[in-house]
Design a protein around this motif. Structure first.
Motif, short mmCIF file in Angstrom:
data_model
loop_
_atom_site.label_atom_id
_atom_site.label_comp_id
_atom_site.label_asym_id
_atom_site.label_seq_id
_atom_site.Cartn_x
_atom_site.Cartn_y
_atom_site.Cartn_z
N MET A 1 74.49 29.84 51.06
CA MET A 1 73.59 30.93 51.41
C MET A 1 72.15 30.45 51.53
O MET A 1 71.42 30.89 52.42
CB MET A 1 73.69 32.05 50.37
CG MET A 1 74.90 32.95 50.56
SD MET A 1 74.79 34.45 49.54
CE MET A 1 74.84 33.74 47.89
N SER A 2 71.72 29.57 50.61
CA SER A 2 70.36 29.07 50.68
C SER A 2 70.12 28.32 51.97
O SER A 2 69.11 28.53 52.67
CB SER A 2 70.06 28.16 49.49
OG SER A 2 69.99 28.90 48.30
N ARG A 3 71.03 27.42 52.32
CA ARG A 3 70.84 26.65 53.55
C ARG A 3 70.84 27.56 54.77
O ARG A 3 70.16 27.28 55.76
CB ARG A 3 71.95 25.59 53.67
CG ARG A 3 71.87 24.49 52.62
CD ARG A 3 72.79 23.34 52.96
NE ARG A 3 72.85 22.38 51.85
CZ ARG A 3 73.82 22.34 50.96
NH1 ARG A 3 74.84 23.20 51.04
NH2 ARG A 3 73.80 21.46 49.98
N LYS A 4 71.58 28.64 54.73
CA LYS A 4 71.67 29.53 55.88
C LYS A 4 70.48 30.47 55.99
O LYS A 4 70.00 30.76 57.09
CB LYS A 4 72.96 30.34 55.80
CG LYS A 4 73.19 31.25 57.01
CD LYS A 4 74.54 31.96 56.93
CE LYS A 4 74.76 32.85 58.15
NZ LYS A 4 76.07 33.55 58.08
N TRP A 10 57.77 22.69 52.56
CA TRP A 10 57.55 21.25 52.63
C TRP A 10 58.82 20.47 52.95
O TRP A 10 58.97 19.33 52.51
CB TRP A 10 56.95 20.71 51.32
CG TRP A 10 55.66 21.33 50.90
CD1 TRP A 10 55.44 22.04 49.76
CD2 TRP A 10 54.41 21.29 51.59
NE1 TRP A 10 54.13 22.47 49.69
CE2 TRP A 10 53.47 22.01 50.81
CE3 TRP A 10 53.97 20.72 52.79
CZ2 TRP A 10 52.13 22.17 51.19
CZ3 TRP A 10 52.65 20.89 53.17
CH2 TRP A 10 51.75 21.59 52.38
N SER A 11 59.75 21.05 53.67
CA SER A 11 61.05 20.41 53.87
C SER A 11 61.53 20.52 55.31
O SER A 11 61.30 21.54 55.97
CB SER A 11 62.12 21.05 52.96
OG SER A 11 61.75 20.97 51.60
N ALA A 12 62.21 19.46 55.77
CA ALA A 12 63.00 19.57 56.99
C ALA A 12 64.27 20.32 56.62
O ALA A 12 65.04 19.87 55.76
CB ALA A 12 63.33 18.18 57.53
N GLN A 13 64.49 21.46 57.23
CA GLN A 13 65.51 22.39 56.76
C GLN A 13 66.93 21.84 56.89
O GLN A 13 67.81 22.16 56.09
CB GLN A 13 65.40 23.71 57.51
CG GLN A 13 64.00 24.33 57.46
CD GLN A 13 63.51 24.60 56.06
OE1 GLN A 13 64.15 25.32 55.31
NE2 GLN A 13 62.36 24.02 55.69
N GLY A 14 67.16 20.97 57.86
CA GLY A 14 68.51 20.49 58.10
C GLY A 14 69.03 19.51 57.06
O GLY A 14 70.24 19.34 56.91
N GLY A 15 68.15 18.86 56.32
CA GLY A 15 68.59 17.84 55.38
C GLY A 15 68.54 18.25 53.93
O GLY A 15 68.66 17.41 53.03
#
Length: 423
Positions: A1-4, A10-15
């Motif tokens: 759920m968090s990733r979605k 401060w983050s690249a969302q895919g990694g």
């Protein structure tokens, strides 16, 4: 759920692959698989009194039961008590507090207060600094995180602060570093026009950029320079305050009184969002007859202020400031400095529960340790149940201020063994 669904700072969302936390107590937290970690991060260097302190939780519950929200246009007992207690712990002659929701908002309002009080517009800030991620605060920030937000706030000028290990002034001693950094700042002020500078802002002890403790005489020299030209001195205490550096405010380790102090984080260990600005009596008097053109819906929120009151009471009742000073003297100071003999440790610096090891590939060239080897150190610590804070080529040792002496010694032992992972 968090990733979605969660867009993470401060983050690249895919990694992203973040650890979900299930709970915490004191200086420890644990995950949903039962793995328990001694925390050397204090989350974001803010959980100063540790996780789930029962008195702090109870204070929030009590405030919620009485009245869960009160606008700034009404008076609040919790807000009044919190403001009184913060001002009583600040240097003399700083009697009023403006509450915000965060450290970045505190910095934004400190900028506005300094500009309105002086009638000037320029702000000087150090290159190795972090002041927050809102528009004005990120403009003041000197390190690379500001670059993605440029162009920033007009009138911001950066200067080099002291950092003996990688001196911008070719200094070889603390005295040289202090004197040369002050001369550089003096020249910057002269070239920018002293009568145009509203304030100089600095972290009393630089936090995210390496736990840089100012050399003797530096803060005193900045104060004198400000006094000479009618410039306000803003002490950013968001990370360094409330026991982290062994005092209520880190600047109290030196005989220096700022004009404005920004705070957040440790004031209530982050249990509820809260920040603020402590104003000198001179600055607050500027607005006795003149409205201050700023405000926040949740300024002095009762749940946040209740948690701050309880936190300061807990720190006094449990002697947390004294405990931090003792840990500095008997554990962190000698224990971490002993790690300097390791071949990847270039420098060790800090005070209180606020330390950093700067790691290098070569002690002669001082080439920073690369990311792969830094990651290996992090994995080695976690394998032994210690969660480190690694930033660039540094390991920051910033545990909850309630960490026991035995746990602090264990953390240093684990860190010493983990350094071998970088060889």
């Amino acid at each position: 759920m968090s990733r979605k669904h969660v867009f993470t700072s401060w983050s690249a969302q895919g990694g992203l692959d973040q650890l979900p936390l299930a709970g915490g107590e004191g200086a420890y937290f644990w995950d949903f698989e039962g793995n328990r970690y001694l925390d050397l991060t204090s989350q974001l260097v803010n959980v100063n009194i540790g996780y789930q302190h029962p008195k702090l939780v109870a204070a929030i519950q009590q405030a919620a039961g009485e009245m869960a929200t009160i606008a700034p246009s009404f008076d609040s007992q919790w807000r009044a008590d919190a403001a009184r207690m913060v001002s009583e712990r600040a240097p003399e002659g700083m009697s009023k507090v403006f509450f915000t929701n965060s450290g970045a908002e505190a910095v934004e309002n400190a900028i506005r207060l300094a500009r309105l009080h002086t009638g000037r517009h320029k702000m000087l800030a150090a290159y190795r600094s972090y002041h927050g991620a809102t528009h004005g605060a990120i403009s003041l920030t000197g390190e690379g995180r500001r670059l993605g937000s440029e162009p920033g706030l007009p009138g911001v000028v950066h200067f080099w602060g002291p950092y003996l290990y990688r001196s911008a002034f070719h200094a070889t001693t603390e005295q040289e570093e202090s004197e040369r950094a002050l001369e550089h700042l003096r020249q910057t002020v002269q070239f920018e026009g002293p009568d145009r500078i509203a304030a100089i802002i600095l972290e009393s002890v630089v936090g995210s950029n390496g736990i840089l403790v100012p050399p003797p005489g530096y803060l005193e020299g900045v104060r004198a320079l400000c006094d000479e030209h009618g410039i306000m001195l803003i002490a950013d205490e968001v990370m360094a305050g409330f026991a982290r550096a062994g005092q209520w405010f880190a600047i109290q380790n030196w005989d220096v009184k700022p004009d404005l102090i920004t705070f957040a984080k440790g004031v209530n260990s982050g249990y509820v969002p809260l920040g603020g600005v402590v104003l000198s009596d001179e600055i607050s008097a500027t607005f006795d007859e003149r409205p201050y053109p700023g405000g926040l819906t949740y300024s002095g929120h009762p749940l946040a202020c209740a948690s701050a009151v309880a936190s300061m009471q807990i720190m006094e009742e449990e002697g947390i400031l004294e405990h931090v000073r003792e840990l500095d003297r008997t554990v962190f100071g000698p224990g971490l400095r002993a790690l300097a003999q390791h071949e990847v440790v270039g420098d060790v610096r800090g005070l209180g529960a606020f330390w950093a090891l700067e790691l290098v590939a070569d002690k002669q060239t001082r080439e920073p340790l690369d990311a792969t080897r830094m990651a290996a150190i992090g994995r080695a610590c976690k394998a032994e149940g210690v969660w480190p804070l690694t930033m660039a080529n540094r390991v920051h040792v910033v545990p909850p201020c309630v960490i026991t002496e035995d746990d602090a010694r264990r953390a240093i032992d684990v860190l010493g063994r983990a350094l071998d992972s970088a060889l």
